[in-house]
Design a protein around this motif. Sequence first.
Motif, PDB file in Angstrom:
ATOM      1  N   GLU A  84      -0.342   3.805  -8.197  1.00 23.48           N
ATOM      2  CA  GLU A  84      -0.061   3.757  -6.765  1.00 23.48           C
ATOM      3  C   GLU A  84      -0.976   2.712  -6.153  1.00 23.48           C
ATOM      4  OE1 GLU A  84      -0.258   6.401  -2.667  1.00 23.48           O
ATOM      5  OE2 GLU A  84      -0.345   7.448  -4.594  1.00 23.48           O
ATOM      6  N   THR A 119      -9.133   4.235 -11.348  1.00 23.68           N
ATOM      7  CA  THR A 119      -8.892   3.321 -10.237  1.00 23.68           C
ATOM      8  C   THR A 119      -9.236   1.921 -10.709  1.00 23.68           C
ATOM      9  OG1 THR A 119      -9.412   5.020  -8.614  1.00 23.68           O
ATOM     10  CG2 THR A 119      -9.476   2.735  -7.854  1.00 23.68           C
ATOM     11  N   TYR A 146      -5.351  -0.318  -7.364  1.00 27.37           N
ATOM     12  CA  TYR A 146      -4.313   0.680  -7.613  1.00 27.37           C
ATOM     13  C   TYR A 146      -4.837   1.726  -8.579  1.00 27.37           C
ATOM     14  CZ  TYR A 146      -3.426  -2.918 -11.240  1.00 27.37           C
ATOM     15  OH  TYR A 146      -3.556  -3.865 -12.222  1.00 27.37           O
ATOM     16  N   THR A 147      -4.163   2.874  -8.582  1.00 28.72           N
ATOM     17  CA  THR A 147      -4.514   3.899  -9.558  1.00 28.72           C
ATOM     18  C   THR A 147      -3.856   3.536 -10.883  1.00 28.72           C
ATOM     19  OG1 THR A 147      -2.627   5.280  -8.928  1.00 28.72           O
ATOM     20  CG2 THR A 147      -4.736   5.720  -7.824  1.00 28.72           C
ATOM     21  N   LEU A 204      -3.370   0.997  -3.694  1.00 31.92           N
ATOM     22  CA  LEU A 204      -4.352   1.501  -2.733  1.00 31.92           C
ATOM     23  C   LEU A 204      -4.793   0.447  -1.723  1.00 31.92           C
ATOM     24  CD1 LEU A 204      -6.649   3.388  -5.277  1.00 31.92           C
ATOM     25  CD2 LEU A 204      -4.804   4.366  -3.884  1.00 31.92           C
ATOM     26  N   ILE A 213       0.840  -1.199   0.000  1.00 35.59           N
ATOM     27  CA  ILE A 213       0.000   0.000   0.000  1.00 35.59           C
ATOM     28  C   ILE A 213       0.878   1.254   0.000  1.00 35.59           C
ATOM     29  CG2 ILE A 213      -1.686   1.319   1.347  1.00 35.59           C
ATOM     30  CD1 ILE A 213      -2.841  -1.437   2.220  1.00 35.59           C
ATOM     31  N   GLY A 214       0.562   2.183  -0.911  1.00 36.23           N
ATOM     32  CA  GLY A 214       1.310   3.426  -1.028  1.00 36.23           C
ATOM     33  C   GLY A 214       2.481   3.349  -2.001  1.00 36.23           C
ATOM     34  N   TYR A 215       2.819   2.138  -2.470  1.00 37.47           N
ATOM     35  CA  TYR A 215       3.939   1.977  -3.389  1.00 37.47           C
ATOM     36  C   TYR A 215       3.575   2.552  -4.757  1.00 37.47           C
ATOM     37  CZ  TYR A 215       7.721  -0.137  -6.051  1.00 37.47           C
ATOM     38  OH  TYR A 215       8.807  -0.333  -6.873  1.00 37.47           O
ATOM     39  N   ARG A 216       4.472   3.367  -5.306  1.00 40.29           N
ATOM     40  CA  ARG A 216       4.271   3.944  -6.645  1.00 40.29           C
ATOM     41  C   ARG A 216       5.048   3.121  -7.665  1.00 40.29           C
ATOM     42  NH1 ARG A 216       1.927   8.927  -6.611  1.00 40.29           N
ATOM     43  NH2 ARG A 216       1.731   9.889  -4.567  1.00 40.29           N
TER      44      ARG A 216
END
Length: 132
Positions: free
Chosen positions: A62, A84, A74-75, A64, A41-44
């Motif tokens: 990214e 999304t 993820y986006t 989610l 989570i939060g990884y780009r």
Amino acid sequence: MSLTLNLDFQYTTSIEKLWSAITDSDKLAKWTMENDFKPVIGYRFQFRQKPTEYWDGIVEGEVLIVEEPNRLSYTWGSGGEKHTVVWTLQDLGDGKVNLHLEQSGISNNQALGGAKYGWSAMAAELDKLLAQ
């Protein structure tokens, strides 16, 4: 106006094997695009393919949601759009797993059609990977 694509794919496999195919960077590259994805989570990350005259070949994302082995989100940012993506895995029993895709935030019908075409083609590649 925002459009949402919903697709379902059924695979003869285990939910664990399917989860690995959508979260392991090397396996993901075999049915989607080259990437540096990590299910954190939060990884780009980026999906990358050869650019065309219409597109730079890069999808920015990214992470989610990571709920192994049932849900991944993820986006999906590309060409000025940001969507999304949510993958939901459901064990149907008898060695079958349903993979549901929801891609929201799509701006027009042309983009919706392109996403449907692209994911359907990639889902066929995923089927081949799972059969190995």
